[in-house]
Motif scaffolding. Structure first.
Motif, mmCIF file in Angstrom:
data_model
loop_
_atom_site.group_PDB
_atom_site.id
_atom_site.type_symbol
_atom_site.label_atom_id
_atom_site.label_comp_id
_atom_site.label_asym_id
_atom_site.label_seq_id
_atom_site.Cartn_x
_atom_site.Cartn_y
_atom_site.Cartn_z
ATOM 1 N N ASP A 76 26.770 -39.399 101.314
ATOM 2 C CA ASP A 76 25.870 -39.942 100.292
ATOM 3 C C ASP A 76 26.501 -40.016 98.913
ATOM 4 O OD1 ASP A 76 23.708 -40.442 101.976
ATOM 5 O OD2 ASP A 76 22.926 -38.399 101.762
ATOM 6 N N VAL A 77 27.785 -39.698 98.821
ATOM 7 C CA VAL A 77 28.453 -39.732 97.519
ATOM 8 C C VAL A 77 28.374 -41.124 96.904
ATOM 9 C CG1 VAL A 77 30.715 -39.581 96.404
ATOM 10 C CG2 VAL A 77 29.977 -37.783 97.978
ATOM 11 N N ASN A 78 28.412 -42.149 97.757
ATOM 12 C CA ASN A 78 28.374 -43.519 97.236
ATOM 13 C C ASN A 78 27.004 -43.899 96.674
ATOM 14 O OD1 ASN A 78 26.984 -43.642 99.638
ATOM 15 N ND2 ASN A 78 27.998 -45.473 100.412
ATOM 16 N N LYS A 79 26.028 -43.000 96.770
ATOM 17 C CA LYS A 79 24.708 -43.246 96.196
ATOM 18 C C LYS A 79 24.575 -42.650 94.798
ATOM 19 C CE LYS A 79 22.429 -43.245 100.735
ATOM 20 N NZ LYS A 79 21.413 -42.589 101.594
ATOM 21 N N LEU A 80 25.694 -42.199 94.236
ATOM 22 C CA LEU A 80 25.698 -41.585 92.914
ATOM 23 C C LEU A 80 26.547 -42.406 91.945
ATOM 24 C CD1 LEU A 80 26.373 -37.845 93.875
ATOM 25 C CD2 LEU A 80 24.148 -38.909 93.437
ATOM 26 N N LYS A 81 26.178 -42.299 90.676
ATOM 27 C CA LYS A 81 27.037 -42.817 89.618
ATOM 28 C C LYS A 81 27.037 -41.793 88.488
ATOM 29 C CE LYS A 81 23.772 -45.386 86.692
ATOM 30 N NZ LYS A 81 23.505 -46.659 85.986
ATOM 31 N N VAL A 82 28.090 -41.767 87.718
ATOM 32 C CA VAL A 82 28.145 -40.867 86.573
ATOM 33 C C VAL A 82 27.014 -41.234 85.619
ATOM 34 C CG1 VAL A 82 29.511 -40.137 84.591
ATOM 35 C CG2 VAL A 82 30.618 -40.526 86.795
ATOM 36 N N ALA A 83 26.248 -40.240 85.221
ATOM 37 C CA ALA A 83 25.104 -40.490 84.347
ATOM 38 C C ALA A 83 25.581 -40.964 82.976
ATOM 39 C CB ALA A 83 24.264 -39.229 84.207
ATOM 40 N N THR A 84 24.954 -42.018 82.501
ATOM 41 C CA THR A 84 25.286 -42.527 81.168
ATOM 42 C C THR A 84 24.839 -41.542 80.093
ATOM 43 O OG1 THR A 84 25.000 -44.789 81.974
ATOM 44 C CG2 THR A 84 25.003 -44.462 79.586
ATOM 45 N N ASN A 85 23.634 -40.999 80.291
ATOM 46 C CA ASN A 85 23.098 -39.977 79.395
ATOM 47 C C ASN A 85 22.619 -38.804 80.226
ATOM 48 O OD1 ASN A 85 23.192 -41.497 76.794
ATOM 49 N ND2 ASN A 85 21.779 -42.852 77.870
ATOM 50 N N ASN A 86 22.939 -37.600 79.812
ATOM 51 C CA ASN A 86 22.495 -36.423 80.537
ATOM 52 C C ASN A 86 20.982 -36.267 80.450
ATOM 53 O OD1 ASN A 86 25.109 -35.900 81.225
ATOM 54 N ND2 ASN A 86 25.336 -34.092 79.928
ATOM 55 N N TYR A 87 20.416 -35.661 81.482
ATOM 56 C CA TYR A 87 18.967 -35.462 81.524
ATOM 57 C C TYR A 87 18.520 -34.576 80.369
ATOM 58 C CZ TYR A 87 14.415 -33.691 82.965
ATOM 59 O OH TYR A 87 13.091 -33.337 82.991
ATOM 60 N N SER A 88 17.443 -34.977 79.740
ATOM 61 C CA SER A 88 16.862 -34.200 78.646
ATOM 62 C C SER A 88 15.373 -34.035 78.907
ATOM 63 C CB SER A 88 17.092 -34.906 77.304
ATOM 64 O OG SER A 88 16.500 -34.180 76.244
ATOM 65 N N ALA A 89 14.926 -32.796 79.115
ATOM 66 C CA ALA A 89 13.529 -32.532 79.429
ATOM 67 C C ALA A 89 12.653 -32.754 78.199
ATOM 68 C CB ALA A 89 13.361 -31.102 79.928
ATOM 69 N N GLN A 90 11.452 -33.238 78.442
ATOM 70 C CA GLN A 90 10.500 -33.492 77.374
ATOM 71 C C GLN A 90 9.322 -32.524 77.474
ATOM 72 O OE1 GLN A 90 11.202 -35.861 74.977
ATOM 73 N NE2 GLN A 90 13.145 -36.022 76.106
ATOM 74 N N ALA A 91 8.976 -31.894 76.379
ATOM 75 C CA ALA A 91 7.833 -30.979 76.366
ATOM 76 C C ALA A 91 6.534 -31.781 76.472
ATOM 77 C CB ALA A 91 7.832 -30.147 75.093
ATOM 78 N N VAL A 92 5.579 -31.227 77.213
ATOM 79 C CA VAL A 92 4.263 -31.861 77.387
ATOM 80 C C VAL A 92 3.205 -30.801 77.104
ATOM 81 C CG1 VAL A 92 2.721 -33.096 78.943
ATOM 82 C CG2 VAL A 92 5.203 -33.387 79.154
ATOM 83 N N SER A 93 2.213 -31.131 76.287
ATOM 84 C CA SER A 93 1.192 -30.156 75.916
ATOM 85 C C SER A 93 0.123 -30.036 76.994
ATOM 86 C CB SER A 93 0.528 -30.568 74.599
ATOM 87 O OG SER A 93 -0.225 -31.756 74.785
ATOM 88 N N ARG A 94 -0.596 -28.922 76.980
ATOM 89 C CA ARG A 94 -1.706 -28.730 77.919
ATOM 90 C C ARG A 94 -2.777 -29.792 77.706
ATOM 91 N NH1 ARG A 94 -3.965 -27.663 82.750
ATOM 92 N NH2 ARG A 94 -6.153 -27.133 82.488
ATOM 93 N N SER A 95 -3.058 -30.150 76.464
ATOM 94 C CA SER A 95 -4.097 -31.151 76.208
ATOM 95 C C SER A 95 -3.713 -32.498 76.805
ATOM 96 C CB SER A 95 -4.357 -31.283 74.705
ATOM 97 O OG SER A 95 -3.177 -31.677 74.021
ATOM 98 N N ALA A 96 -2.416 -32.832 76.746
ATOM 99 C CA ALA A 96 -1.963 -34.086 77.350
ATOM 100 C C ALA A 96 -2.096 -34.038 78.866
ATOM 101 C CB ALA A 96 -0.518 -34.365 76.947
ATOM 102 N N ILE A 97 -1.836 -32.875 79.446
ATOM 103 C CA ILE A 97 -1.982 -32.724 80.900
ATOM 104 C C ILE A 97 -3.440 -32.871 81.304
ATOM 105 C CG2 ILE A 97 -1.752 -31.091 82.812
ATOM 106 C CD1 ILE A 97 0.711 -29.951 81.338
#
Length: 234
Positions: A63-84
């Motif tokens: 499955d290596v051929n199903k990957l590409k080098v990420a252009t931008n690294n993953y960055s988690a986003q905070a989500v508030s309880r009220s938004a949930i």
């Protein structure tokens, strides 16, 4: 493509992730667009960590051929309880749609139409941009516990969208989503009397499947935030 350790990659297609280097038992799945990091690289063995939930497993070298080098690294986003809270109906609607699509229980399933219990919870919440940890016991530890004295008290304390946990005294091994009115939706296997997603009642007086899970009840938890990885190198 030659992989490198500590490099982050993006999935170009859905990929199965396995629980050992033999790649013969599914542990989770990575949907197209998810990010992973290579943490161990041998001639035939590739251990990876999924960036969004810090879950580790083994990638089949084919499955290596199903990957590409990420252009931008993953960055988690905070989500508030009220938004949930404002979007919990969408989470519930996701599980109903999944139930109404032909499905069966799949250990490690997170892509659909076939899910395991915690996989269904994870993707249902991700439908509103909220990440949960991968496994039931991890989700239990991540959520805010709902304190109760007797199992029947939970019916008064829970809110629609809370997670309900089942298992042994030592560990949560199963999870469902509370719908209200004593009902919850979950994906369960043949060994528990069903093969796929269904709705049961939180009661010792329901049908055989409901009674079976009620005997395994551990508690419930409330999702207050989206999971934020502490470090990607698992």
């Amino acid at each position: 493509m030659d992989l490198q350790t500590d490099q982050e990659y993006e999935c170009l297609a859905d990929i199965d992730i396995y629980d050992s280097c033999q790649c013969d038992r599914l542990t989770t799945q990575a949907k197209r667009g998810r990010h992973l990091q290579v943490v161990e690289l041998g001639e035939q063995n590739i251990r990876v960590c999924l960036c969004e939930d810090s879950y580790s497993g083994w990638l089949n070298p084919t499955d290596v051929n199903k990957l590409k080098v990420a252009t931008n690294n993953y960055s988690a986003q905070a989500v508030s309880r009220s938004a949930i809270v404002s979007q919990l109906n969408q989470v519930i609607d996701f599980t109903y749609r999944a139930m109404n699509t032909p499905n069966s229980y799949l250990w490690g399933g997170t892509i659909g139409p076939n899910y395991d219990c915690s996989g269904l919870m994870q993707v249902a919440f991700f439908s509103i941009g909220v990440w949960l940890p991968r496994d039931a016991y991890q989700q239990e530890a991540f959520t805010q516990p709902i304190e109760f004295d007797q199992p029947a008290d939970l019916l008064e304390l829970m809110q629609a969208g809370d997670l309900i946990f089942f298992g042994t005294q030592q560990k949560a091994t199963h999870v469902g989503l509370y719908l209200g009115d004593g009902r919850y939706i979950h994906s369960s296997g043949k060994d528990q009397g069903r093969n796929g997603i269904g709705i049961d009642v939180l009661s010792g007086h329901g049908d055989a499947i409901s009674q079976n899970y009620y005997r395994q009840l551990r508690g419930a938890g409330r999702v207050l935030a989206s999971y934020l990885p502490q470090e990607k190198n698992c």
